[in-house]
Write a protein that holds these residues in place. Structure first.
Motif, PDB file in Angstrom:
ATOM      1  N   PHE C  11     -14.505   2.360   2.800  1.00 16.06           N
ATOM      2  CA  PHE C  11     -15.815   2.876   3.215  1.00 16.06           C
ATOM      3  C   PHE C  11     -15.789   2.915   4.733  1.00 16.06           C
ATOM      4  O   PHE C  11     -16.014   1.901   5.380  1.00 16.06           O
ATOM      5  CB  PHE C  11     -16.951   1.968   2.737  1.00 16.06           C
ATOM      6  CG  PHE C  11     -17.164   1.984   1.259  1.00 16.06           C
ATOM      7  CD1 PHE C  11     -17.700   3.102   0.636  1.00 16.06           C
ATOM      8  CD2 PHE C  11     -16.829   0.888   0.476  1.00 16.06           C
ATOM      9  CE1 PHE C  11     -17.899   3.124  -0.736  1.00 16.06           C
ATOM     10  CE2 PHE C  11     -17.024   0.909  -0.889  1.00 16.06           C
ATOM     11  CZ  PHE C  11     -17.560   2.026  -1.500  1.00 16.06           C
ATOM     12  N   ARG C  14     -14.137   0.017   6.729  1.00 16.84           N
ATOM     13  CA  ARG C  14     -13.993  -1.144   5.858  1.00 16.84           C
ATOM     14  C   ARG C  14     -13.185  -0.782   4.611  1.00 16.84           C
ATOM     15  O   ARG C  14     -13.440   0.222   3.953  1.00 16.84           O
ATOM     16  CB  ARG C  14     -15.405  -1.604   5.505  1.00 16.84           C
ATOM     17  CG  ARG C  14     -15.482  -2.489   4.304  1.00 16.84           C
ATOM     18  CD  ARG C  14     -16.855  -3.108   4.227  1.00 16.84           C
ATOM     19  NE  ARG C  14     -16.774  -4.512   4.528  1.00 16.84           N
ATOM     20  CZ  ARG C  14     -17.567  -5.160   5.349  1.00 16.84           C
ATOM     21  NH1 ARG C  14     -18.504  -4.514   5.992  1.00 16.84           N
ATOM     22  NH2 ARG C  14     -17.433  -6.438   5.535  1.00 16.84           N
ATOM     23  N   ALA C  16     -12.735  -1.793   1.046  1.00 18.75           N
ATOM     24  CA  ALA C  16     -13.408  -2.621   0.042  1.00 18.75           C
ATOM     25  C   ALA C  16     -12.416  -3.127  -0.997  1.00 18.75           C
ATOM     26  O   ALA C  16     -12.478  -4.272  -1.426  1.00 18.75           O
ATOM     27  CB  ALA C  16     -14.522  -1.828  -0.625  1.00 18.75           C
ATOM     28  N   ARG C  35     -15.869 -13.776  -3.881  1.00 25.19           N
ATOM     29  CA  ARG C  35     -17.125 -13.895  -3.151  1.00 25.19           C
ATOM     30  C   ARG C  35     -17.803 -12.539  -3.047  1.00 25.19           C
ATOM     31  O   ARG C  35     -17.218 -11.507  -3.341  1.00 25.19           O
ATOM     32  CB  ARG C  35     -16.821 -14.379  -1.732  1.00 25.19           C
ATOM     33  CG  ARG C  35     -16.489 -15.822  -1.631  1.00 25.19           C
ATOM     34  CD  ARG C  35     -16.705 -16.187  -0.175  1.00 25.19           C
ATOM     35  NE  ARG C  35     -16.216 -17.511   0.090  1.00 25.19           N
ATOM     36  CZ  ARG C  35     -15.178 -17.759   0.898  1.00 25.19           C
ATOM     37  NH1 ARG C  35     -14.554 -16.763   1.492  1.00 25.19           N
ATOM     38  NH2 ARG C  35     -14.806 -18.987   1.109  1.00 25.19           N
ATOM     39  N   SER C  36     -19.005 -12.590  -2.551  1.00 25.58           N
ATOM     40  CA  SER C  36     -19.710 -11.345  -2.302  1.00 25.58           C
ATOM     41  C   SER C  36     -18.925 -10.495  -1.305  1.00 25.58           C
ATOM     42  O   SER C  36     -18.405 -11.017  -0.314  1.00 25.58           O
ATOM     43  CB  SER C  36     -21.096 -11.652  -1.731  1.00 25.58           C
ATOM     44  OG  SER C  36     -21.713 -10.456  -1.378  1.00 25.58           O
ATOM     45  N   GLY C  37     -18.805  -9.216  -1.587  1.00 27.77           N
ATOM     46  CA  GLY C  37     -18.078  -8.328  -0.683  1.00 27.77           C
ATOM     47  C   GLY C  37     -16.576  -8.340  -0.917  1.00 27.77           C
ATOM     48  O   GLY C  37     -15.829  -7.701  -0.185  1.00 27.77           O
ATOM     49  N   ALA C  38     -16.121  -9.053  -1.942  1.00 24.86           N
ATOM     50  CA  ALA C  38     -14.683  -9.125  -2.193  1.00 24.86           C
ATOM     51  C   ALA C  38     -14.156  -7.802  -2.735  1.00 24.86           C
ATOM     52  O   ALA C  38     -12.955  -7.553  -2.700  1.00 24.86           O
ATOM     53  CB  ALA C  38     -14.389 -10.246  -3.177  1.00 24.86           C
ATOM     54  N   GLY C  39     -15.065  -6.972  -3.270  1.00 18.09           N
ATOM     55  CA  GLY C  39     -14.631  -5.680  -3.789  1.00 18.09           C
ATOM     56  C   GLY C  39     -14.621  -5.610  -5.307  1.00 18.09           C
ATOM     57  O   GLY C  39     -14.088  -4.658  -5.880  1.00 18.09           O
ATOM     58  N   LYS C  40     -15.238  -6.573  -5.957  1.00 18.62           N
ATOM     59  CA  LYS C  40     -15.245  -6.598  -7.431  1.00 18.62           C
ATOM     60  C   LYS C  40     -15.963  -5.371  -7.996  1.00 18.62           C
ATOM     61  O   LYS C  40     -15.435  -4.666  -8.857  1.00 18.62           O
ATOM     62  CB  LYS C  40     -15.956  -7.864  -7.935  1.00 18.62           C
ATOM     63  CG  LYS C  40     -15.461  -9.153  -7.333  1.00 18.62           C
ATOM     64  CD  LYS C  40     -16.189 -10.349  -7.914  1.00 18.62           C
ATOM     65  CE  LYS C  40     -17.676 -10.376  -7.600  1.00 18.62           C
ATOM     66  NZ  LYS C  40     -18.037 -10.863  -6.279  1.00 18.62           N
ATOM     67  N   THR C  42     -16.722  -2.577  -6.561  1.00 26.24           N
ATOM     68  CA  THR C  42     -16.039  -1.337  -6.206  1.00 26.24           C
ATOM     69  C   THR C  42     -14.859  -1.091  -7.144  1.00 26.24           C
ATOM     70  O   THR C  42     -14.645   0.030  -7.601  1.00 26.24           O
ATOM     71  CB  THR C  42     -15.576  -1.390  -4.743  1.00 26.24           C
ATOM     72  OG1 THR C  42     -16.678  -1.788  -3.938  1.00 26.24           O
ATOM     73  CG2 THR C  42     -15.069  -0.046  -4.280  1.00 26.24           C
ATOM     74  N   GLU C 170     -21.054  -8.167 -13.035  1.00 27.98           N
ATOM     75  CA  GLU C 170     -22.022  -9.272 -12.905  1.00 27.98           C
ATOM     76  C   GLU C 170     -23.095  -9.193 -13.998  1.00 27.98           C
ATOM     77  O   GLU C 170     -24.287  -9.162 -13.687  1.00 27.98           O
ATOM     78  CB  GLU C 170     -22.710  -9.221 -11.527  1.00 27.98           C
ATOM     79  CG  GLU C 170     -21.771  -9.203 -10.356  1.00 27.98           C
ATOM     80  CD  GLU C 170     -21.435 -10.592  -9.837  1.00 27.98           C
ATOM     81  OE1 GLU C 170     -21.750 -11.572 -10.548  1.00 27.98           O
ATOM     82  OE2 GLU C 170     -20.857 -10.692  -8.759  1.00 27.98           O
ATOM     83  N   LYS C 259     -30.524 -10.037  -4.497  1.00 22.71           N
ATOM     84  CA  LYS C 259     -30.815  -8.914  -5.372  1.00 22.71           C
ATOM     85  C   LYS C 259     -31.821  -9.439  -6.382  1.00 22.71           C
ATOM     86  O   LYS C 259     -31.557 -10.418  -7.068  1.00 22.71           O
ATOM     87  CB  LYS C 259     -29.546  -8.449  -6.095  1.00 22.71           C
ATOM     88  CG  LYS C 259     -28.459  -8.003  -5.129  1.00 22.71           C
ATOM     89  CD  LYS C 259     -27.140  -7.907  -5.849  1.00 22.71           C
ATOM     90  CE  LYS C 259     -26.020  -7.642  -4.867  1.00 22.71           C
ATOM     91  NZ  LYS C 259     -24.712  -7.877  -5.462  1.00 22.71           N
TER      92      LYS C 259
HETATM   93  N1  LIG Z   1     -21.429   2.666  -1.031  1.00 19.21           N
HETATM   94  C1  LIG Z   1     -20.898   1.873  -0.071  1.00 19.21           C
HETATM   95  N2  LIG Z   1     -20.930   2.278   1.210  1.00 19.21           N
HETATM   96  C2  LIG Z   1     -20.409   1.502   2.187  1.00 19.21           C
HETATM   97  N3  LIG Z   1     -19.858   0.300   1.975  1.00 19.21           N
HETATM   98  C3  LIG Z   1     -19.805  -0.172   0.721  1.00 19.21           C
HETATM   99  C4  LIG Z   1     -20.346   0.600  -0.367  1.00 19.21           C
HETATM  100  N4  LIG Z   1     -20.171  -0.105  -1.501  1.00 19.21           N
HETATM  101  C5  LIG Z   1     -19.558  -1.252  -1.138  1.00 19.21           C
HETATM  102  N5  LIG Z   1     -19.342  -1.290   0.187  1.00 19.21           N
HETATM  103  C6  LIG Z   1     -18.672  -2.361   0.915  1.00 19.21           C
HETATM  104  O1  LIG Z   1     -17.481  -2.651   0.268  1.00 19.21           O
HETATM  105  C7  LIG Z   1     -17.273  -4.049   0.229  1.00 19.21           C
HETATM  106  C8  LIG Z   1     -17.044  -4.496  -1.195  1.00 19.21           C
HETATM  107  O2  LIG Z   1     -18.257  -4.312  -1.913  1.00 19.21           O
HETATM  108  P1  LIG Z   1     -18.445  -4.696  -3.441  1.00 19.21           P
HETATM  109  O3  LIG Z   1     -19.807  -4.334  -3.817  1.00 19.21           O
HETATM  110  O4  LIG Z   1     -17.330  -4.105  -4.213  1.00 19.21           O
HETATM  111  O5  LIG Z   1     -18.268  -6.285  -3.419  1.00 19.21           O
HETATM  112  P2  LIG Z   1     -18.557  -7.309  -4.591  1.00 19.21           P
HETATM  113  O6  LIG Z   1     -17.348  -8.135  -4.683  1.00 19.21           O
HETATM  114  O7  LIG Z   1     -19.021  -6.612  -5.778  1.00 19.21           O
HETATM  115  O8  LIG Z   1     -19.709  -8.172  -3.969  1.00 19.21           O
HETATM  116  P3  LIG Z   1     -21.061  -8.684  -4.647  1.00 19.21           P
HETATM  117  O9  LIG Z   1     -20.753  -9.961  -5.259  1.00 19.21           O
HETATM  118  O10 LIG Z   1     -21.986  -8.813  -3.481  1.00 19.21           O
HETATM  119  O11 LIG Z   1     -21.510  -7.628  -5.601  1.00 19.21           O
HETATM  120  C9  LIG Z   1     -18.476  -4.697   0.850  1.00 19.21           C
HETATM  121  O12 LIG Z   1     -18.150  -5.081   2.151  1.00 19.21           O
HETATM  122  C10 LIG Z   1     -19.499  -3.625   0.882  1.00 19.21           C
HETATM  123  O13 LIG Z   1     -20.282  -3.747   2.039  1.00 19.21           O
END
Ligand SMILES: Nc1ncnc2c1ncn2[C@@H]1O[C@H](COP(=O)(O)OP(=O)(O)OP(=O)(O)O)[C@@H](O)[C@H]1O
Ligand SMILES: [Mg+2]
Lengths: 301, 280, 264
Positions: C11, C14, C16, C35-40, C42, C170, C259
């Motif tokens: 993104f 970044r 992801a 963790r949050s933001g790990a990319g799960k 995505t 989740e 959330k």
């Molecule tokens: N549509 C998007 N536009 C820009 N950045 C994004 C987008 N979706 C996700 N990201 C970024 O990609 C990274 C991974 O996001 P992702 O939602 O996959 O994490 P996650 O592991 O599911 O975290 P969480 O537990 O918070 O859901 C994060 O840093 C997020 O900010």
């Protein structure tokens, strides 16, 4: 005790007072600037539109006289007399059946135009919603298209359509419908842009196509809003339909144009009163309907 | 599978479609709607031939509109545009000014006499039902052709709506602040001047500006019935079928409306900040 | 067999998901933690193609999922059903119609647009709902249901798609413990009884250990661990995340809490 109270509060009052004075000063300045802009604008506007206090003043008696003449001369003694008795309601409304029929025609024109225009809006609103549009190009095209449709007034469309489609209600309906498509299209698209996209993801992830996602994920969410806008537009369009007849596009407007142009004074007030009553009752009806529908489908999500 | 359909149908009949009565009412509703639709389409002569002829006529018109051209009388066009804007400005100014006292009259907490208020409201509503173009036509008969009739039409059509909106704005703020002034020993008039006015004035101003924007649009067409402005020009060009000039005027109209919206929006935000957005 | 090869999603600046490669045999239940933001999220959304990969490939039984378009893509989505943290039901529609949404891709467009589902489809949907004790709520509007019930409706919808894979992002983060257990049990049931491959994002290590055959731990878009629950020891967690398990939970909870949670 009151003294203690006084000493306690006075610093607060002092700062408050200073702030108040400063704010006041600033407001005065703003007022001065506003006047300095407003007055020349007014003078210029007066000069361009030939509306000086003197001309308005000179016009007042004529306006008074005109509207006085429009008013019916009713007499209490003969109020409920027949169509031949001067001073009776029936005499005032001696052509009521024709006018009511024309009003009925006008209402039907408005209803059909609102329906046609809103149907077009419904189709165009989904690609014109920024969050759903299949591509930025399609979004820009539909959005700008709707804007163009909306900006041209109904009466201009009507003037052109009377040339193309001939004199009659058809031209008026198409004119109002086209303007409605633009106006409602924008409102519909904005309602769609305000929806939650969770359900959209849900339907798409289940293999639903774009059209099906619009139908199942978005439409149920926005439907109460859309119906509201539809009915509000119907109210507006009743008014529009009452004047497109001025340029030959059907409805009661043609009749009104005639009686005003030929100075059939009392008939003017009669028709206008009928229009007011019709518009008011349709507004009332539509408001009821709106509340009923919102009540049944639940408030806007 | 069909066995399971039958068990489920027995257990939850409503899940398999509407009841007979519902189906009947729905069908009745659709039939009525379709009948109405067919009737009005026939009544208003939506025949394929007529639509086709109209559309091809429209096609010819659109082809003749390109390229748009100002024609020889472009000074007249510019004058018409200026006249329209001036009419809108003056009409809005007048109605906004007169609407202030009327608004106070209409507000529930200022005039306590319910009956009077009720009838005033009804009059307001009545005025709203009459389109601006009707007023314009009437004023043309009263004061003659020209922009003055347009100004008066805008004034008359708006006064009621503005007064109504003002009354609502006043009702929204009245209670809170004027009580303070009255509690401090002020008169009823002082309460209005110092308690209510400072709060509602920005709202009123914002509303007047909104009306100015919308009036610019309507002032552009009042000329169709002879009440001055660019509408007269456009109606004349259509009469003589100078479509390229019609297109030019329409484009000019759109630009003017856009510019006025932009300026008015700027002024609104500058004068009253975000408060101007407050829906009233 | 689901094969993920060097899957990457960026993104802007970044990244992801960063060069993730996994191979998941059919019928496995895989927990993805991080963790949050790990990319799960995505990662899962890319598998369903709700999010487009920047590079890399996804293969399912040899078919290149990343190359699919149009009808073929929709068919793939039908085969890999998705379940979301916020349930993503159509709140204003009744439960039955929400479940029938899972059939949309199996039927003709016009009758779908008109909402004309067959009796067989309705019975099938009721069957799916009944499996999660929700048949009696079939005609209620989705927004009248509790969070746990809504998530079970979402699973019923997923089953209606007759999928090969279920992706759950989740699924229990918005639920209270009791409902969380019901939903996780339902997912396990689907995995064991129907033999579906299940990929589930979780932020709770204990849940992952309890329910999954295999755990994938992600950190900053990369896979840091891939093995059985037994192999994911406390030391391993500290090694990957630099914190002990209790702290990891705390941080993960933190991430999902803002959330808005739906009241049960
Ligand atoms: N549509 C998007 N536009 C820009 N950045 C994004 C987008 N979706 C996700 N990201 C970024 O990609 C990274 C991974 O996001 P992702 O939602 O996959 O994490 P996650 O592991 O599911 O975290 P969480 O537990 O918070 O859901 C994060 O840093 C997020 O900010
Ligand atoms: Mg996530």
């Amino acid at each position: 005790m009151s003294a203690a109270f006084h000493t306690d509060i006075s610093p607060v009052v002092a700062t408050g007072e200073a702030a108040f004075q400063a704010a006041r000063q600033q407001r005065r300045l703003a007022t001065l600037v506003a006047i300095a802009v407003l007055v020349p604008c007014l003078l210029l506007a007066g000069w361009v539109s030939e509306a000086w206090p003197s001309t308005i003043w000179a016009g007042l008696p004529r306006i008074g006289e005109y509207f006085w003449r429009i008013l019916p001369s009713l007499s209490l003694d003969h109020l409920f007399g027949g169509t031949k008795t001067e001073g009776s309601l029936a005499f005032w409304f001696y052509r009521a059946p024709e006018w009511l029929w024309l009003l009925f025609e006008t209402a039907n024109m408005a209803a059909l135009a609102t329906l046609m225009g809103s149907a077009v809006s419904l189709v165009l609103a989904f690609p014109a919603a920024r969050n759903l549009s299949p591509s930025p190009l399609i979004y820009q095209l539909t959005r700008r298209g709707l804007e163009a449709l909306r900006t041209v007034p109904e009466i201009v469309y009507a003037l052109i359509f009377v040339w193309a489609f001939g004199v009659g209600a058809l031209a008026g309906i198409l004119a109002i419908a086209l303007h409605t498509a633009g106006a409602n299209g924008k409102l519909f698209a904005e309602a769609i842009e305000n929806t939650d996209l969770g359900a959209w993801d849900g339907v798409r992830s289940a293999g639903g196509s774009w059209a099906l996602a619009c139908r199942y994920a978005i439409l149920p969410q926005v439907l109460p809003n859309l119906i509201s806008y539809f009915l509000l537009r119907f109210e507006v369009n009743i008014r529009s339909a009452s004047v497109v007849g001025f340029v030959g596009a059907g409805g009661i407007g043609a009749e009104l144009y005639q009686v005003i142009s030929f100075n059939y004074y009392e008939e003017i007030s009669a028709i206008i009163l009928l229009i007011i009553l019709a518009v008011a009752s349709i507004d009332l009806l539509s408001e009821r309907l709106r509340h009923a529908i919102i009540g049944r489908l639940g408030g806007p999500a | 599978m069909s066995a399971s359909i039958e068990t489920w149908r027995a257990r939850l009949p409503a899940a398999f479609g509407a009841t007979r009565a519902q189906v009947m009412t729905r069908r009745l509703g659709w039939t009525a709607f379709l009948l109405w639709l067919a009737a009005v389409l026939w009544w208003f002569d939506f025949t394929p031939v007529r639509l086709w002829n109209g559309l091809s006529g429209l096609g010819v018109i659109i082809v003749m509109m390109i390229p748009p051209s100002p024609g020889e009388l472009w000074v007249e066009i510019l004058k018409g545009i200026a006249e329209s804007v001036a009419m809108a400005f003056l009409g809005t100014f007048l109605s906004a000014t007169v609407a202030i006292p009327l608004g106070f009259l209409g507000a529930g907490n200022v005039v306590t006499a319910t009956l009077l208020r009720f009838s005033i409201r009804r009059v307001f509503d009545g005025f709203r039902g009459v389109d601006q173009l009707i007023w314009a036509l009437a004023f043309v008969r009263a004061v003659g052709l020209g922009p003055l009739a347009g100004v008066l039409a805008i004034f008359t059509a708006d006064i009621a709506v503005l007064a109504k909106l003002y009354a609502e704005a006043i009702e929204n703020v009245e209670r809170r602040q004027s009580e303070g002034v009255i509690a401090a020993g002020g008169s009823k008039l002082a309460a209005l001047r110092f308690g209510v006015l400072p709060q509602v004035l920005p709202v009123m101003l914002a509303q007047a500006l909104y009306f100015f924007e919308s009036n610019t649009r309507s002032a552009a067409i009042l000329g169709v019935v002879g009440a001055g402005g660019i509408g007269l020009q456009i109606a004349e060009r259509i009469r003589v079928r100078h479509w390229d000039e019609v297109a030019f005027i329409i484009i000019l109209m759109i630009i003017t409306v856009g510019v006025i919206d932009w300026i008015s929006g700027k002024v609104r935000r500058k004068l009253i900040g975000e408060r101007g957005r407050q829906p009233v | 067999m689901l094969q993920i090869q060097s899957l990457t999603r960026r993104f802007g600046e970044r990244t992801a998901v960063n060069e993730v490669s996994l191979s998941i045999p059919a019928g496995q239940m895989v927990g993805v933690i991080g963790r949050s933001g790990a990319g799960k999220s995505t990662l899962l959304r890319m598998l369903n193609r709700l999010t487009e990969p920047s590079s890399g490939r996804i293969l399912h039984d040899g078919m290149d999922v990343t190359a699919l378009k149009g009808q073929a893509l929709r068919d793939w989505r039908t085969r890999c059903a998705m379940i979301f943290q916020q349930f993503n039901l159509v709140q204003r529609l009744d439960v039955l119609t929400n479940v029938l949404v899972g059939r949309l891709n199996h039927r003709p467009l016009i009758s779908s647009l008109l909402g004309r589902f067959t009796a067989a489809e309705r019975a099938m949907a009721l069957e799916a709902l009944d499996r999660f004790d929700l048949a009696d709520q079939a005609l209620q509007r989705a927004d009248t249901l509790s969070g746990g019930q809504q998530q079970r409706v979402a699973i019923a919808r997923a089953l209606m798609q007759q999928p090969r894979v279920i992706l759950a992002d989740e699924p229990i983060a918005s639920l209270d413990p009791r409902n969380a257990k019901v939903v996780m049990d339902a997912l396990r049931d689907v995995n064991k009884r129907d033999g579906l491959t299940v990929l589930v994002n979780l932020h709770h290590l204990d849940t992952a250990r309890e329910y999954c055959d295999r755990i994938v731990a992600m950190q900053a878009g990369r896979v840091m661990f891939d093995g059985t629950p037994a192999e994911l020891t406390a030391e391993k967690v500290r090694e990957i995340y630099g914190v002990d398990e209790a702290e990891f939970h705390e941080q993960a909870e933190e991430a999902v809490r803002p959330k808005h949670t739906v009241a049960a």
